[in-house]
Design an enzyme around this catalytic site. Structure first.
Site, PDB file in Angstrom:
ATOM      1  N   MET A   1       0.847  -1.184   0.000  1.00  0.00           N
ATOM      2  CA  MET A   1       0.000   0.000   0.000  1.00  0.00           C
ATOM      3  C   MET A   1       0.882   1.233   0.000  1.00  0.00           C
ATOM      4  SD  MET A   1      -1.467   0.796   3.841  1.00  0.00           S
ATOM      5  CE  MET A   1      -1.963   2.431   3.305  1.00  0.00           C
ATOM      6  N   ASN A   2       0.397   2.311  -0.655  1.00  0.00           N
ATOM      7  CA  ASN A   2       1.038   3.611  -0.478  1.00  0.00           C
ATOM      8  C   ASN A   2      -0.015   4.628  -0.067  1.00  0.00           C
ATOM      9  OD1 ASN A   2       1.136   2.904  -3.607  1.00  0.00           O
ATOM     10  ND2 ASN A   2       0.976   5.135  -3.578  1.00  0.00           N
ATOM     11  N   ASP A   3      -0.297   5.653  -0.845  1.00  0.00           N
ATOM     12  CA  ASP A   3      -1.111   6.769  -0.372  1.00  0.00           C
ATOM     13  C   ASP A   3      -2.456   6.332   0.208  1.00  0.00           C
ATOM     14  OD1 ASP A   3       0.919   7.940  -1.814  1.00  0.00           O
ATOM     15  OD2 ASP A   3      -0.395   8.829  -3.328  1.00  0.00           O
TER      16      ASP A   3
ATOM     17  N   TRP B   1       5.452  -1.569  -5.405  1.00  0.00           N
ATOM     18  CA  TRP B   1       4.473  -0.833  -6.185  1.00  0.00           C
ATOM     19  C   TRP B   1       4.207  -1.572  -7.487  1.00  0.00           C
ATOM     20  CZ3 TRP B   1       3.757   1.500 -10.881  1.00  0.00           C
ATOM     21  CH2 TRP B   1       2.754   2.474 -10.963  1.00  0.00           C
TER      22      TRP B   1
ATOM     23  N   PHE C   1      -5.151   5.616  -9.727  1.00  0.00           N
ATOM     24  CA  PHE C   1      -4.238   6.368  -8.873  1.00  0.00           C
ATOM     25  C   PHE C   1      -5.015   7.102  -7.773  1.00  0.00           C
ATOM     26  CE2 PHE C   1      -0.037   6.983 -11.422  1.00  0.00           C
ATOM     27  CZ  PHE C   1       0.079   5.622 -11.562  1.00  0.00           C
ATOM     28  N   SER C   2      -4.340   7.959  -7.045  1.00  0.00           N
ATOM     29  CA  SER C   2      -4.891   8.528  -5.815  1.00  0.00           C
ATOM     30  C   SER C   2      -6.066   9.462  -6.054  1.00  0.00           C
ATOM     31  CB  SER C   2      -3.800   9.273  -5.044  1.00  0.00           C
ATOM     32  OG  SER C   2      -2.910   8.365  -4.436  1.00  0.00           O
TER      33      SER C   2
ATOM     34  N   ARG D   1      -2.845  14.938 -11.542  1.00  0.00           N
ATOM     35  CA  ARG D   1      -3.362  13.849 -10.715  1.00  0.00           C
ATOM     36  C   ARG D   1      -3.777  14.284  -9.310  1.00  0.00           C
ATOM     37  NH1 ARG D   1       2.165  12.591 -11.535  1.00  0.00           N
ATOM     38  NH2 ARG D   1       3.497  12.786  -9.689  1.00  0.00           N
TER      39      ARG D   1
ATOM     40  N   TRP E   1       9.276   7.160  -0.325  1.00  0.00           N
ATOM     41  CA  TRP E   1       9.662   6.621  -1.621  1.00  0.00           C
ATOM     42  C   TRP E   1      11.169   6.382  -1.739  1.00  0.00           C
ATOM     43  CZ3 TRP E   1       6.181   4.471  -4.396  1.00  0.00           C
ATOM     44  CH2 TRP E   1       4.874   4.965  -4.466  1.00  0.00           C
TER      45      TRP E   1
END
Length: 476
Positions: free
Chosen positions: A35-37, A61, A95-96, A154, A292
């Site tokens: 997981m990221n954001d 990722w 994406f986010s 984005r 990151w």
């Protein structure tokens, strides 16, 4: 079987491979994978919802999905089916983005990334299942003003005001700097560009990501996740970091006017892409407890990525102060309190303070010391330490001896306030993280750690006398 169903099937077959003891006690992680954001942090039907950038198939990722969970207390989470998956309804990765509640609708807005082009789309759901409002992005690159392209466009943030939907998104201009563009819509389908809310003048890195915009008290706050930041004294540090601005919002011109320079949101090594929500009379924020630039994940791990414990934000002048959300208190156990005088060059250990999942609160009163060191998650081999210089009014945090097996940034020093020899620290310790709140959250430092779990002591050492008052609340 579509890609959401494939991800859920893989998750169901493999989640039991990870033991609870291999996870944090009270920080959110994916059940498996990467997981990221955090995405779509919102309050819907009496529960807090958290979506997140998710790759269930690897600890790195990869193809971006939206994982989904909900909670009432930020400790116990109900895992829900994957909300979004690449190439299902609209071609591209998911994406986010963010979410809002609009009566009985849960509205998600996010970036579709396809062939190096980024555009924004909207889905509406009931808290579990979501459906796109269109078979193509609703804020496409055709909506961009002159000087902007479809690369690096984005991370939309949505809100509703006076029956109009507004959405900001980060976009890179033709000079290579990030700008925050503002769009409006009355129906979530037809969107119009209305202006540049705020733009990078070159003093704050290059590209901007994951913008957040909200009212706090009687002022407005713009939060930016900055790429390519360069250090300046102890105010900012190199690389990815989060900056916030406090100011006013001119709704007639669609401009945000900051009251002063941008300020660092969190001085630690591992804090990025925060999202806020307003519910129950308070503003909460949660962020990715990761970075990151430093891949510290253990080679045999089956999950990667966690979030900070949600924080309550308040405004003091033009400074954001942040402390752990009050829900944590309902999970306290084995409470312990002690006070002692720390003598010069005599290490102090109290085994009743030992823990690897607890909140610690320290009230420190200097008598004649210049320096104080607190060794956290410690034993004779490992520790992460806080070193306070009482005269210079600085705090250094170090994870150099925390068990890192990879080369990474491991120390950071910041300026702090010490008034009449007194300061306070609140520290959240979990199996894989430390969050430090200085003087009721005026400054915060967040860090991952990968220290063996039998390192659970706190040790104190100073070059003079101090009075220290400590409360420990273990967390389950």
């Amino acid at each position: 079987m579509n890609n959401k169903e494939k991800a859920d099937e893989y998750f169901s077959k493999n989640k039991s491979k990870i033991k609870d003891s291999d996870r944090p006690v009270y920080h959110f992680t994916p059940d498996i994978g990467w997981m990221n954001d955090p995405n779509g942090f919102s309050y819907f039907n009496g529960e807090y919802h958290l979506f997140y950038q998710y790759n269930p198939y690897d600890i790195k990722w990869g193809p971006m999905h939206w994982g989904h969970a909900k909670t009432r207390d930020f400790v116990n989470w109900d895992r829900l089916p994957v909300a979004l998956a690449p190439d299902d309804e609209i071609k591209g990765q998911c994406f986010s983005g963010t979410a809002i509640t609009d009566n009985d609708k849960h509205i998600l807005v996010y970036t579709v990334h396809s062939n190096d082009k980024e555009e924004q789309t909207v889905e509406i759901g009931d808290g579990v299942n979501y459906k796109a409002v269109s078979d193509k992005p609703v804020i496409g690159i055709d909506k961009l003003p002159k000087g902007f392209g479809g690369v690096d466009f984005r991370d939309p943030k949505i809100w509703k005001e006076d029956n109009v939907y507004y959405c900001i998104a980060s976009a890179k201009n033709d000079r290579g700097f990030g700008s925050i563009l503002l769009f409006e819509s009355k129906d979530l389908l037809e969107w119009k560009y209305v202006g540049i809310l705020f733009e990078n003048d070159g003093k704050y890195g290059k590209m901007w990501e994951c913008p957040d915009f909200f009212k706090l008290g009687n002022k407005y706050v713009l939060v930016i996740s900055v790429m390519g930041m360069q250090a300046r004294k102890r105010k900012y540090f190199n690389g990815h970091q989060v900056i916030y601005f406090v100011g006013t919002y001119d709704k007639s011109s669609y401009k945000f006017i900051p009251n002063g320079r941008g300020k660092t949101f969190d001085f630690g090594f591992d804090f990025y892409a925060p999202q806020s929500l307003y519910a129950d009379g308070r503003t909460l924020s949660v962020a990715w407890l990761h970075d990151w630039s430093n891949d510290l994940t253990l080679d045999d791990a089956k999950w990667c990525g966690q979030t900070t414990f949600p924080r309550e934000l308040r405004l003091e002048g033009n400074d954001i102060h942040q402390m752990p959300a009050g829900e944590l208190e309902s999970h306290y156990k084995n409470k312990y309190h002690t006070s002692f005088i720390l003598n010069r060059n005599k290490e102090y250990i109290d085994n009743d303070l030992n823990s690897r999942a607890a909140r610690f609160d320290f009230d420190i009163e200097n008598i004649d010391a210049d320096k104080l060191t607190l060794f956290l998650v410690a034993n004779d081999e490992y520790n992460s330490f806080i070193k306070i210089n009482m005269k210079k009014k600085t705090l250094k945090f170090s994870r150099r001896f925390s068990g890192l097996c990879k080369d990474a940034i491991d120390e950071r020093k910041i300026n702090i306030d010490i008034c009449d020899g007194q300061l306070s620290l609140s520290v959240l310790v979990d199996r894989f993280s430390i969050e430090i709140f200085v003087n009721k959250g005026k400054e915060v430092l967040t860090s991952r750690i990968y220290t063996p779990l039998d390192a659970n002591e706190i040790r104190f050492l100073a070059d003079g006398k101090l009075k220290i008052d400590v409360s420990k609340n273990e967390i389950e």
